[in-house]
Design a protein around this motif. Structure first.
Motif, PDB file in Angstrom:
ATOM      1  N   HIS A  22       0.831  -1.204   0.000  1.00  0.00           N
ATOM      2  CA  HIS A  22       0.000   0.000   0.000  1.00  0.00           C
ATOM      3  C   HIS A  22       0.870   1.260   0.000  1.00  0.00           C
ATOM      4  CE1 HIS A  22      -2.515   3.158   1.927  1.00  0.00           C
ATOM      5  NE2 HIS A  22      -3.470   2.635   1.168  1.00  0.00           N
ATOM      6  N   HIS A  23       1.898   1.213   0.817  1.00  0.00           N
ATOM      7  CA  HIS A  23       2.852   2.320   0.909  1.00  0.00           C
ATOM      8  C   HIS A  23       3.457   2.641  -0.463  1.00  0.00           C
ATOM      9  CE1 HIS A  23       6.446   4.442   2.504  1.00  0.00           C
ATOM     10  NE2 HIS A  23       7.190   3.587   1.839  1.00  0.00           N
ATOM     11  N   LEU A  24       3.884   1.605  -1.173  1.00  0.00           N
ATOM     12  CA  LEU A  24       4.483   1.841  -2.491  1.00  0.00           C
ATOM     13  C   LEU A  24       3.437   2.368  -3.472  1.00  0.00           C
ATOM     14  CD1 LEU A  24       6.730  -1.364  -2.811  1.00  0.00           C
ATOM     15  CD2 LEU A  24       7.437   0.951  -2.134  1.00  0.00           C
ATOM     16  N   GLU A  25       2.230   1.793  -3.409  1.00  0.00           N
ATOM     17  CA  GLU A  25       1.199   2.152  -4.387  1.00  0.00           C
ATOM     18  C   GLU A  25       0.815   3.622  -4.280  1.00  0.00           C
ATOM     19  OE1 GLU A  25       0.356   0.188  -6.740  1.00  0.00           O
ATOM     20  OE2 GLU A  25      -1.484   1.020  -7.614  1.00  0.00           O
ATOM     21  N   ARG A  26       0.803   4.149  -3.058  1.00  0.00           N
ATOM     22  CA  ARG A  26       0.359   5.536  -2.887  1.00  0.00           C
ATOM     23  C   ARG A  26       1.479   6.551  -3.147  1.00  0.00           C
ATOM     24  NH1 ARG A  26       1.595   7.806   2.217  1.00  0.00           N
ATOM     25  NH2 ARG A  26      -0.075   9.335   2.032  1.00  0.00           N
ATOM     26  N   SER A  27       2.685   6.047  -3.336  1.00  0.00           N
ATOM     27  CA  SER A  27       3.807   6.966  -3.563  1.00  0.00           C
ATOM     28  C   SER A  27       3.788   7.492  -4.994  1.00  0.00           C
ATOM     29  CB  SER A  27       5.134   6.252  -3.314  1.00  0.00           C
ATOM     30  OG  SER A  27       5.496   5.472  -4.441  1.00  0.00           O
ATOM     31  N   ALA A  28       4.611   8.498  -5.211  1.00  0.00           N
ATOM     32  CA  ALA A  28       4.709   9.094  -6.550  1.00  0.00           C
ATOM     33  C   ALA A  28       5.618   8.298  -7.475  1.00  0.00           C
ATOM     34  CB  ALA A  28       5.227  10.524  -6.438  1.00  0.00           C
ATOM     35  N   ALA A  29       6.274   7.286  -6.950  1.00  0.00           N
ATOM     36  CA  ALA A  29       7.131   6.475  -7.823  1.00  0.00           C
ATOM     37  C   ALA A  29       6.263   5.770  -8.874  1.00  0.00           C
ATOM     38  CB  ALA A  29       7.894   5.434  -6.998  1.00  0.00           C
ATOM     39  N   ILE A  30       6.806   5.640 -10.062  1.00  0.00           N
ATOM     40  CA  ILE A  30       6.122   4.813 -11.064  1.00  0.00           C
ATOM     41  C   ILE A  30       6.240   3.373 -10.607  1.00  0.00           C
ATOM     42  CG2 ILE A  30       6.118   4.095 -13.485  1.00  0.00           C
ATOM     43  CD1 ILE A  30       7.506   6.785 -14.136  1.00  0.00           C
ATOM     44  N   LYS A  31       5.153   2.621 -10.731  1.00  0.00           N
ATOM     45  CA  LYS A  31       5.200   1.222 -10.334  1.00  0.00           C
ATOM     46  C   LYS A  31       5.264   0.333 -11.586  1.00  0.00           C
ATOM     47  CE  LYS A  31       2.700   3.129  -7.826  1.00  0.00           C
ATOM     48  NZ  LYS A  31       2.731   4.601  -7.481  1.00  0.00           N
ATOM     49  N   CYS A  32       6.062  -0.676 -11.497  1.00  0.00           N
ATOM     50  CA  CYS A  32       6.101  -1.683 -12.562  1.00  0.00           C
ATOM     51  C   CYS A  32       5.879  -3.021 -11.889  1.00  0.00           C
ATOM     52  CB  CYS A  32       7.443  -1.645 -13.291  1.00  0.00           C
ATOM     53  SG  CYS A  32       7.618  -2.975 -14.495  1.00  0.00           S
ATOM     54  N   PRO A  33       4.629  -3.412 -11.676  1.00  0.00           N
ATOM     55  CA  PRO A  33       3.396  -2.808 -12.173  1.00  0.00           C
ATOM     56  C   PRO A  33       2.651  -2.086 -11.062  1.00  0.00           C
ATOM     57  CG  PRO A  33       2.978  -5.041 -11.489  1.00  0.00           C
ATOM     58  CD  PRO A  33       4.387  -4.730 -11.091  1.00  0.00           C
ATOM     59  N   SER A  34       1.672  -1.272 -11.482  1.00  0.00           N
ATOM     60  CA  SER A  34       0.665  -0.769 -10.557  1.00  0.00           C
ATOM     61  C   SER A  34      -0.228  -1.937 -10.127  1.00  0.00           C
ATOM     62  CB  SER A  34      -0.182   0.293 -11.251  1.00  0.00           C
ATOM     63  OG  SER A  34      -0.902  -0.317 -12.323  1.00  0.00           O
ATOM     64  N   ILE A  35      -1.033  -1.702  -9.081  1.00  0.00           N
ATOM     65  CA  ILE A  35      -1.966  -2.754  -8.654  1.00  0.00           C
ATOM     66  C   ILE A  35      -2.900  -3.142  -9.813  1.00  0.00           C
ATOM     67  CG2 ILE A  35      -3.942  -3.241  -7.146  1.00  0.00           C
ATOM     68  CD1 ILE A  35      -1.761  -3.072  -5.273  1.00  0.00           C
ATOM     69  N   LEU A  36      -3.388  -2.146 -10.529  1.00  0.00           N
ATOM     70  CA  LEU A  36      -4.332  -2.474 -11.616  1.00  0.00           C
ATOM     71  C   LEU A  36      -3.650  -3.314 -12.700  1.00  0.00           C
ATOM     72  CD1 LEU A  36      -6.505   0.774 -12.087  1.00  0.00           C
ATOM     73  CD2 LEU A  36      -7.030  -1.314 -10.797  1.00  0.00           C
ATOM     74  N   LEU A  37      -2.399  -3.025 -12.973  1.00  0.00           N
ATOM     75  CA  LEU A  37      -1.700  -3.828 -13.984  1.00  0.00           C
ATOM     76  C   LEU A  37      -1.402  -5.222 -13.454  1.00  0.00           C
ATOM     77  CD1 LEU A  37      -0.415  -4.129 -16.749  1.00  0.00           C
ATOM     78  CD2 LEU A  37       1.674  -3.079 -15.846  1.00  0.00           C
ATOM     79  N   HIS A  38      -1.053  -5.305 -12.177  1.00  0.00           N
ATOM     80  CA  HIS A  38      -0.841  -6.615 -11.561  1.00  0.00           C
ATOM     81  C   HIS A  38      -2.117  -7.458 -11.718  1.00  0.00           C
ATOM     82  CE1 HIS A  38       0.536  -8.917  -7.647  1.00  0.00           C
ATOM     83  NE2 HIS A  38       0.209  -9.733  -8.614  1.00  0.00           N
ATOM     84  N   LEU A  39      -3.242  -6.873 -11.362  1.00  0.00           N
ATOM     85  CA  LEU A  39      -4.517  -7.601 -11.447  1.00  0.00           C
ATOM     86  C   LEU A  39      -4.850  -7.992 -12.895  1.00  0.00           C
ATOM     87  CD1 LEU A  39      -6.618  -5.417  -8.974  1.00  0.00           C
ATOM     88  CD2 LEU A  39      -5.832  -7.774  -8.607  1.00  0.00           C
ATOM     89  N   SER A  40      -4.422  -7.155 -13.827  1.00  0.00           N
ATOM     90  CA  SER A  40      -4.736  -7.429 -15.234  1.00  0.00           C
ATOM     91  C   SER A  40      -4.081  -8.708 -15.727  1.00  0.00           C
ATOM     92  CB  SER A  40      -4.276  -6.265 -16.111  1.00  0.00           C
ATOM     93  OG  SER A  40      -4.895  -5.070 -15.699  1.00  0.00           O
ATOM     94  N   GLY A  41      -3.072  -9.156 -15.018  1.00  0.00           N
ATOM     95  CA  GLY A  41      -2.390 -10.376 -15.441  1.00  0.00           C
ATOM     96  C   GLY A  41      -2.998 -11.640 -14.867  1.00  0.00           C
ATOM     97  N   SER A  42      -4.120 -11.509 -14.154  1.00  0.00           N
ATOM     98  CA  SER A  42      -4.682 -12.730 -13.550  1.00  0.00           C
ATOM     99  C   SER A  42      -5.325 -13.614 -14.622  1.00  0.00           C
ATOM    100  CB  SER A  42      -5.660 -12.377 -12.432  1.00  0.00           C
ATOM    101  OG  SER A  42      -6.668 -11.543 -12.926  1.00  0.00           O
ATOM    102  N   LYS A  43      -5.408 -14.880 -14.284  1.00  0.00           N
ATOM    103  CA  LYS A  43      -5.883 -15.859 -15.274  1.00  0.00           C
ATOM    104  C   LYS A  43      -7.293 -15.546 -15.746  1.00  0.00           C
ATOM    105  CE  LYS A  43      -3.119 -19.464 -13.178  1.00  0.00           C
ATOM    106  NZ  LYS A  43      -3.231 -20.257 -11.947  1.00  0.00           N
ATOM    107  N   LYS A  44      -8.090 -15.029 -14.824  1.00  0.00           N
ATOM    108  CA  LYS A  44      -9.476 -14.738 -15.175  1.00  0.00           C
ATOM    109  C   LYS A  44      -9.559 -13.706 -16.294  1.00  0.00           C
ATOM    110  CE  LYS A  44     -13.933 -14.684 -14.859  1.00  0.00           C
ATOM    111  NZ  LYS A  44     -14.705 -15.898 -15.252  1.00  0.00           N
ATOM    112  N   ILE A  45      -8.694 -12.689 -16.199  1.00  0.00           N
ATOM    113  CA  ILE A  45      -8.701 -11.651 -17.248  1.00  0.00           C
ATOM    114  C   ILE A  45      -8.354 -12.283 -18.591  1.00  0.00           C
ATOM    115  CG2 ILE A  45      -7.635  -9.488 -18.031  1.00  0.00           C
ATOM    116  CD1 ILE A  45      -9.250  -9.086 -15.498  1.00  0.00           C
TER     117      ILE A  45
END
Lengths: 542, 542
Positions: free
Chosen positions: A334-357
């Motif tokens: 959560h700490h990383l997600e709310r920071s201004a650092a670019i995330k590789c990946p963001s939570i939304l991108l992480h979720l996009s890789g789930s099998k269901k998607i």
């Protein structure tokens, strides 16, 4: 020579002297070039290696595996389209939410990730850039009666690994096939796919693996994000850096170092390794009052007087449910997600890789054509090409309780189940169930749990494929194998919540990974020693 | 800051966090860059590692060691003179014979080497080129009352090792001192010898080790010999190669591979590793009738249909008496010596590196001035400079039985013995005897055996020198240390028996090695884990 003949005659057989030389050369080459891993405790006990200094060769094939050139080229040609597809998925929060609503009921892990997203959304994201470092994994589908084709197994949106070691394997196989000369390599006996046999000239093979650009492609992606972050948001300004977020007990260290070293060599960008257990002690975000842009500040433990502002957090950790075993792990994410650092990946991108998607994306018209709506600017030919790589996948749940989903019908009949695999939707959620084991398995669990699974049509890789593997413990094993091709790509985009569309700033493809495992094993990861790193020797249909 | 202050304040002390970071970085860096060795069975048992796949970091210091710049430059400036001196010694068979006559009575090993030379001489040498790959080893002599000076410990004429790993250590220390920036390295705390402290500007230090050119220098030497060999002497002509002659159980593999890999990369010259046990099975010399020039033919075991003609045999083995444990070892050495391949070294050059030769060369006028006669074209200043690096050495035998040699006088008196070390002349002939242990030792053995020893004045290295070592088993040890500087050089020459003088075709210097060991240990080799690989940080007298 027809493709099946290639697999039947490959690899060339070795005399005892030849194998001894080849194995010894591979053992030395791999350590000399850091095609290496830290050994597991199965190979060297903690007692023998208390200071964790030992290294061993990554498990590797002694020969590159044959692969049809058109399929390799297709995978490469689709990589940027796939990059864009997943950038679009990750940018459409509303679409993701609809799918997540069902998933988070059965999957605590995805539910917790989603909660973090919602919490940061409520506070307000301060970074609208996202970096994807992707690997699209395929198997070769080669039924007896049709030319081979590519089928996507998985699209990795977090912690796509082995780019560093894959380049090294390609270099090693190239050296083995060409040293001291391509016409007389001393490590490989003659074979038409190399350049050392009378029939070589008739094959459209370059005689060695194609160059592998994974390291330069991936580091260019990291560099693009670093540059796009812009100047330090701190007052006074701080030096900037990239953080490689790593597992505390990582054994695949040298794969990661290949990227960080090249990042400094090619782009002069400093990066530091941060074990997940130290996220909350070594990084901080200034209070909202003092700096509302929330820069992520990293303080090196070895040099506490020097602070860095983190432009990008590159996740090589925190991808699996098992890594979140304390409340602090979730707090750190959560700490990383709310920071201004670019995330590789963001939570939304992480979720996009789930099998269901992946399963939802493969649904074909007349169902909603998600692919088309996510890629409105691509031609029908391109989308057809993309869809040709989908292996049929089925949900075992249905929006309409009166309609029996096709997935359930296929899964319960022994004759159709025989051509399928049942995969848990949950990340890290257990083993796959294969073929005729599916009907009895489903009948052994409550029907309410069925929707936790996805049914996928089995892919039939070339049945005659063989190779020889040098394991990390030095044992040499040979036999029939199954290979999985991964192609790498990077994508950097800006999301604006209004448009739900990514504004793509950087989109590249480059580099590949071949993972080869023994045919008897249906599961396995390279680092665990069950499968091995490989490279390609391309052939064309006659 | 005066030199002694430098040693007293160096290296900077580390907090626990700093040491942990530095050690972890060194562990990873070393494997990533093949600053590695195969572990000894003391670290990993044969049972744990039956396939010999494991590797570990070479023992290394965490910091480069301070070294006075004038002494380093002196060593470099003398290297080509030393190269020429030993080329001259090895070319003067008659001079060597006089010394050998005495030696071979007490040393079977040297006697057997000499016999091989005589046998090949009788048959007739077919190769008049010799390659020397030299390392001149020095210690810093730093008595309290005088500026530090260089004293030569040994001049290595065979199997001079660690050029490959030494370059890596210098690179590693440079990275640690400059990453991500020289003014703010995160691995090293502030110290005036680095570029990260307020006093740095006042020191004439570049802040990191000088570049180390050992690998390029040594491979250029190998390449010069390969080129000078000329075209294949076989009919029909064969492809040519260099042989790296290695021990069957070599653990220092990656040091050697650094050279062979660079030889191919920079010079496109193929080389193959030949374990000593396979010399007689994998190489052959055509019969005198079929080819009187005696080319050495190598048949790779992995590719028996491809034969190579060997231009150069580079000995990284067969230097120690313990390696000649079967008659076949001697037969193999004889076989190589009589071949047309250039030897690095020839038997005569190998013999020229024995301790006795060094002792004889150090004898000063009014005794015969051997140095002057071997280097007639050098100025007196140069020779004075060269002689300044000689540590006084004494024979314990005398040509005149009525005259008590000075060596015996110095060795038997406790007060003078206290400043000396007694070294066996025989190669691999046992341990050195130090200081006041010398008189009782000599009195415990028959006087007839005294001449088997050489007495050498002790060198007094800087007493305050300290460093911290990461051993190959991962243990970190710190304390007072003694360092030994080696400088590398190569020399290729043609000998004509008539002139007894070398015609020098190639003479270079470049690259260095610093070996650092704990002060309590009077003996030790790096690969054994008792001493460690180091690099230099140069300082100048204020």
């Amino acid at each position: 020579m027809a493709p099946n003949d290639i697999y039947r005659t490959y690899p060339p057989s070795l005399t005892l002297d030849q194998e001894e030389y080849l194995v010894q050369t591979v053992k030395n080459w791999s350590i000399e070039h850091a095609l290496a891993i830290r050994p597991s405790t199965a190979i060297v006990s903690e007692e023998t290696n208390p200071n964790h200094v030992l290294a061993t060769n990554a498990p590797v094939t002694l020969f590159p595996s044959p692969f049809p050139k058109p399929c390799f080229e297709q995978a490469r040609s689709l990589q940027q389209v796939y990059n864009e597809l997943y950038a679009s998925v990750a940018s459409d929060e509303q679409w993701l939410e609809e799918i997540m609503t069902e998933l988070i009921e059965v999957d605590d892990f995805l539910a917790n990730l989603w909660k973090i997203h919602l919490s940061v959304k409520e506070e307000g994201y301060t970074q609208n850039l996202t970096l994807g470092m992707f690997r699209s994994d395929y198997m070769l589908h080669a039924p007896e009666d049709a030319p081979p084709s590519l089928k996507q197994v998985e699209f990795n949106t977090i912690s796509s690994s082995f780019g560093g070691l894959a380049c090294l394997v390609a270099n090693m196989h190239t050296t083995l096939a060409t040293y001291p000369s391509p016409s007389h390599p001393i490590a490989y006996p003659p074979h038409p796919l190399f350049a050392n046999s009378p029939e070589s000239a008739s094959m459209k093979s370059i005689g060695h693996p194609p160059p592998n650009a994974a390291v330069s492609t991936l580091t260019a992606g990291l560099a693009a994000a670093h540059e796009a972050y812009g100047p330090s948001k701190s007052q006074p300004q701080l030096a900037t850096c990239i953080i490689f977020l790593v597992q505390d007990t990582e054994r695949n260290v040298f794969d990661q170092l290949a990227l960080s070293s090249n990042l400094y060599k090619e782009h002069k960008i400093p990066s530091f390794r941060l074990p997940t257990s130290k996220i909350l002690t070594l990084t901080s975000i200034p209070s909202q009052d003092s700096n509302p842009s929330r820069p992520l500040i990293y303080t090196p433990p070895s040099s506490p007087s020097t602070q860095y502002e983190v432009t990008l957090v590159y996740f090589r950790a925190l991808y699996a449910p098992t890594e979140y075993n304390t409340p602090a792990s979730w707090a750190a994410r959560h700490h990383l997600e709310r920071s201004a650092a670019i995330k590789c990946p963001s939570i939304l991108l992480h979720l996009s890789g789930s099998k269901k998607i992946q399963q939802v994306l493969t649904s074909q018209p007349p169902d909603t054509d998600h692919v088309k709506s996510f890629l409105p600017n691509h031609s029908d030919d391109t989308l057809l090409n993309l869809r040709s790589t989908f292996a049929p996948q089925y949900s075992l749940s249905s929006p309409d309780p009166n309609v029996e989903p096709e997935g359930i019908r296929l899964a319960l009949s022994e004759s159709t189940a025989a051509n399928h695999v049942l995969k848990p939707q949950r990340e890290g959620g257990g083993n796959n169930i294969y073929r005729t084991n599916i009907p009895p398995f489903l009948n052994s669990i409550p029907r309410s749990q069925w929707r936790q699974y996805i049914l996928m049509e089995l892919i039939h890789p070339p049945s005659a494929a063989k190779n020889t593997v040098l394991r990390s413990d030095g044992q040499v094993v040979r036999g029939n194998v199954i290979s999985e091709l991964g192609t790498f790509g990077t994508c950097l985009w800006k999301t604006t919540p209004e448009t739900k569309k990514p504004e793509i700033l950087h989109n590249t493809e480059g580099g590949y990974l071949l993972r080869t495992k023994g045919k008897d094993s249906d599961e396995g990861g390279v680092a665990a020693g069950f499968s091995s790193l490989d490279s390609l020797i391309l052939y064309e249909e006659p």
